[in-house]
Write an enzyme that holds these catalytic residues in place. Structure first.
Site, PDB file in Angstrom:
ATOM      1  N   ASP A  29       0.870  -1.165   0.000  1.00  0.00           N
ATOM      2  CA  ASP A  29       0.000   0.000   0.000  1.00  0.00           C
ATOM      3  C   ASP A  29       0.911   1.220   0.000  1.00  0.00           C
ATOM      4  O   ASP A  29       2.103   1.134   0.332  1.00  0.00           O
ATOM      5  CB  ASP A  29      -0.969  -0.004   1.188  1.00  0.00           C
ATOM      6  CG  ASP A  29      -2.154   0.934   0.932  1.00  0.00           C
ATOM      7  OD1 ASP A  29      -2.051   1.793   0.028  1.00  0.00           O
ATOM      8  OD2 ASP A  29      -3.180   0.819   1.630  1.00  0.00           O
TER       9      ASP A  29
HETATM   10  C1  BGC Z   1      -4.885   3.453   0.007  1.00  0.00           C
HETATM   11  C2  BGC Z   1      -4.993   2.502  -1.168  1.00  0.00           C
HETATM   12  C3  BGC Z   1      -4.755   3.248  -2.449  1.00  0.00           C
HETATM   13  C4  BGC Z   1      -3.401   3.925  -2.381  1.00  0.00           C
HETATM   14  C5  BGC Z   1      -3.070   4.721  -3.619  1.00  0.00           C
HETATM   15  C6  BGC Z   1      -3.592   4.231  -0.028  1.00  0.00           C
HETATM   16  O1  BGC Z   1      -3.550   5.221   0.958  1.00  0.00           O
HETATM   17  O2  BGC Z   1      -4.982   2.736   1.211  1.00  0.00           O
HETATM   18  O3  BGC Z   1      -6.262   1.891  -1.187  1.00  0.00           O
HETATM   19  O4  BGC Z   1      -4.836   2.388  -3.537  1.00  0.00           O
HETATM   20  O5  BGC Z   1      -3.387   4.827  -1.275  1.00  0.00           O
HETATM   21  O6  BGC Z   1      -3.856   5.854  -3.690  1.00  0.00           O
END
Ligand code: BGC
Length: 817
Positions: free
Chosen positions: A227
């Protein structure tokens, strides 16, 4: 083919291999053309395909949020939505869509509830697999997330979810297993840690869950992405099974990982394996050797998104058939904060820049005959913070960025009262000099907020000072979306003319880690205006004289977002009061709930009609008007349990205790907990009325090679055949639901009833159809933590057939011996 990919990897020196394992930017991976690897682009997310930084200004279709689509309980509809996502992805040159979200609604207070599908593992698994099949069937990758135990947002980068082995296997893993069976090409490792009883690590470093379970036992041959900014270590995350660190270009790998390999801390074969997986992904998405990413033909966005909107609407009550609106209606009082300002996407990374938004008034005016008069009033502002100042009042705003020596290096344009401006590496300090010109006489309220180290002066007086540095957590906990700041009131006396107020902010340029450097400021302002009580009185007056009142209540971006959970399930502001008073003023009142996750509806059984309308994306108003007028059927069923009260909620508090979320309720999540505790929900899991009536005439059990109801049945895949009649006057969809009721004798505690199969069926009025529902053998089994294996206990099983988890009409019995 894997041997060819391995051969290619041998052609690269270590530095080049490692370079490929961190993003080139926030959304684009590195290329290595010498081995045929072209750049792969990834993009959020589950409510539309946003695109990359370069294309952020392009429009993205704003799709109803995942809960809204899930509420249709229809895997075919989800497949259509998936194909639409694939077309959007290709249109925007995106190779991998960062969706679906497979975390469960363990608590209704979870901030990203609207991005997930359901509280139920089976429903989530089926819908997630349908999405993955459809998107990838068109050659675009998916990234099921967030693996695993990421059910809440509060302190999401730090907490550890303690999940025992059985609960993990029976509840939280099945959705991920289902998307792996559907062939998912990537998976995202979550921010949180997991203690599964054998290992307690943050998920990007969880060897047991990433390597042993996901890649080993479950045979996942794709890429594990971190993530965004979740990976914070070098060797531990590389060794645990993480493949790609996002976002780039910086991060904990790069040079440090090369050094770790050279020092013998990480084996080079570990690096090679990651590059093979990356090449395999490239091959799958059409980015190996040549760009093979043909456009995907998608359905017309206006048509599909409008249809999907109504398909997910859940009718919770409809006394006296207030809905659909009668042809005799001449005047409509359209009331409520969300009627004026509908919330159509949740906050955070799922947000897309939709080109337009059809609001409820526009939708209704378009769909209702011309002679029908629609009057729109708000009935009180429910928000905690003031609105962002409009440019009409912000008469001057100049921003200057300085380097460490105090030299001016940039004077970026200020786009409005709320901004996040990126700054170059050398920028250290920023100064905003601005003026508000307050015109109307009366009390003006002003709030000013800045992230990180700052001094804020209003009319040269210091109103806020902080020496707290900005950090990546400001973004990850979404504090940047609603920064807190002091509120001041400024009086403009009658007859004195406009008053100019100076607002100056002196701040350190913030370092937001993987999200770059920059400054975040909000100037918010409310001119003199009516009080909430005065607005409610106005709403009552409008309702009294109208044929029908439609009150649109709900949440907003202060309430439902990634980065934080909800401290309460109550509707914000005075919306309950508004509903009660409008309902008292007009006997034909319909309440529309515009929320992505459960809110308490204390007046639910007092108001004639209540419709749950979710976050409907860009076509929200059209879909709503279609449903309210009966042009479309609200075919949705609740994918979670609606509690009557806070006291009924199995898990309400989402704050970790000493950094731990203990999933101590085990397999009793959502409706299973209500059944265990004998609590009557306000509306049960699976509930929804629609506009026609149904009768389940008959249900029969057939299992290949066995005789139902007699001893000696071996667990196979029982099939339930249901005979269903649409007894009403309109065509409609019914969601037939089959719940497994396991033997109650010895053994570990099991849910009284768990969802085992479902089907959404469209039937013409007066017609009878038969529907076959296959119960997967896994539904019968429990995970035995001593044997580390599935086991199907012997005994008498029932399959309960009905229209919600509490409306069971037929019960079929069989034995397992
Ligand atoms: C979120 C993800 C997301 C990623 C990119 C993260 O903070 O938890 O779900 O895909 O950011 O934006």
């Amino acid at each position: 083919m894997t041997s060819d990919l391995r051969r290619r990897v041998t052609l690269l020196p270590l530095e080049d291999k490692v370079r490929l394992l961190t993003g080139r930017t926030g959304w684009v991976l590195h290329a290595a053309t010498e081995i045929g690897l072209l750049p792969i682009t990834v993009s959020d997310g589950p409510a539309g395909v946003r695109g990359t930084e370069a294309t952020e200004d392009e429009h993205s279709a704003g799709v109803p949020s995942p809960t809204a689509v899930a509420a249709a309980w229809d895997t075919e509809l989800m497949e259509r939505v998936g194909r639409f996502f694939a077309a959007e992805a290709r249109r925007k040159d995106v190779d991998v869509v960062l969706a679906p979200v497979l975390n469960l609604h363990r608590s209704p207070a979870g901030g990203r509830h609207f991005e997930c599908f359901s509280e139920d593992p089976h429903l989530t698994a089926e819908l997630g697999a349908a999405f993955v099949r459809a998107v990838q069937g068109e050659g675009v990758g998916t990234c099921p997330k967030h693996f695993i135990g990421n059910e809440t947002e509060h302190e999401r980068t730090g907490y550890v979810s303690r999940i025992d082995e059985r609960t993990l296997r029976e509840v939280y893993l099945p959705p991920f297993e289902a998307v792996l069976d559907a062939g998912a090409w990537t998976v995202m490792a979550a921010y949180n840690g997991v203690d599964d009883g054998a290992e307690s690590s943050t998920m990007t470093e969880h060897h047991r869950l990433l390597t042993d379970l996901l890649k080993g036992e479950l045979g996942f041959d794709g890429v594990v992405f971190s993530d965004w900014a979740a990976a914070r270590s070098t060797a531990p995350s590389a060794d645990a099974g993480l493949d790609i660190v996002m976002p780039g270009p910086d991060g904990p790998w790069g040079r440090a990982l090369v050094d770790a390999v050279r020092a013998g801390e990480v084996d080079e074969s570990v690096i090679d394996e990651k590059v093979v997986r990356l090449l395999r992904l490239a091959e799958r998405v059409g980015k190996l050797d040549r760009d093979n990413t043909p456009a995907v033909a998608g359905e017309d966005e206006h048509v599909i998104l409008r249809e999907v909107g109504s398909r997910g609407h859940v009718l919770l009550r409809n006394e006296g058939d207030v809905l659909p609106l009668a042809d005799s209606v001449r005047t409509v009082a359209l009331i409520g904060p969300n009627a004026v300002d509908a919330y159509t996407q949740g906050g955070g990374s799922a947000h897309v820049n939709a080109e337009y938004l059809v609001d409820p008034a526009e939708g209704l005016r378009e769909v209702l005959p011309e002679h029908v008069e629609v009057t729109l009033v708000r009935g009180g502002d429910p928000r905690r913070l003031l609105p962002v100042v409009s440019t009409e009042y912000l008469t001057e705003a100049d921003l200057t960025l300085y380097d460490g020596r105090g030299e001016t290096i940039d004077t970026p344009e200020v786009p409005g009262g709320a901004f996040h401006i990126d700054a170059q590496e050398s920028a250290e300090r920023a100064v905003l000099v601005s003026n508000l010109t307050l015109t109307e006489p009366g009390t003006h309220r002003i709030e000013v907020a800045a992230m990180g180290v700052h001094t804020i002066r209003i009319d040269d007086e210091v109103v806020s000072e902080s020496d707290q540095r900005a950090s990546v957590d400001d973004i990850l906990q979404s504090r940047h979306a609603h920064p807190e700041g002091p509120r001041v009131e400024i009086e403009v006396p009658e007859g004195t003319g406009p008053r100019t107020v100076s607002i100056d902010v002196d701040m350190e340029v913030g370092d937001f880690g993987g999200f770059g450097r920059g400054v975040i400021v909000q100037i918010r302002h409310a001119p003199p205006g009516p009080t909430v009580e005065e607005e409610i009185q106005e709403a009552v007056r409008v309702a009294e004289t109208a044929d029908v009142a439609i009150v649109v209540v709900g949440t907003n971006d202060e309430v439902e977002s990634e980065g934080y959970d909800r401290p309460t399930l109550a509707l914000p502001g005075s919306q309950d009061e508004l509903v009660r008073r409008v309902n008292a003023a007009n006997p034909n009142t319909t309440v529309v709930v515009n929320a992505g996750a459960p809110v308490l509806l204390p007046w639910l059984d007092e108001v004639p009609a209540v419709l749950w309308s979710w976050f409907g994306g860009q076509e929200y108003g059209h879909a709503l008007a279609d449903t309210l007028t009966g042009r479309a059927e609200p075919t949705g069923r609740l994918p979670w349990t609606l509690p009557r009260d806070h006291d009924d909620v199995p898990i309400l508090d989402t704050r970790p205790v000493d950094g731990i979320h203990d999933y101590a309720e085990g397999v009793f999540v959502g409706h299973r907990a209500y059944d265990r505790d004998g609590i009557e929900p306000h509306r049960p899991f699976g509930f929804g009325l629609g506009y026609t009536d149904w009768r389940i005439d008959d249900a029969a059990l057939s299992t290949p090679g066995t005789t139902p109801g007699t001893d000696g049945l071996v667990p196979g895949a029982p099939t339930v055949t249901v005979t269903l009649t649409n007894t009403g006057r309109r065509p409609g969809h019914h969601v037939v639901q089959v719940y497994l009721e396991p033997p109650t004798e010895d053994g570990p505690p099991r849910p009284l009833r768990s969802l085992a199969a479902f089907a959404s069926v469209r039937v013409a009025p007066g017609r009878t159809v038969t529907v076959d529902l296959d119960v997967p053998p896994r539904a019968l089994a429990i995970w035995d933590p001593l044997e580390h294996a599935w086991r199907t206990p012997e005994g008498v099983y029932h399959l309960a057939v009905g229209s919600s988890s509490r409306a069971i009409t037929h019960r079929l019995t069989f034995n397992v011996r």
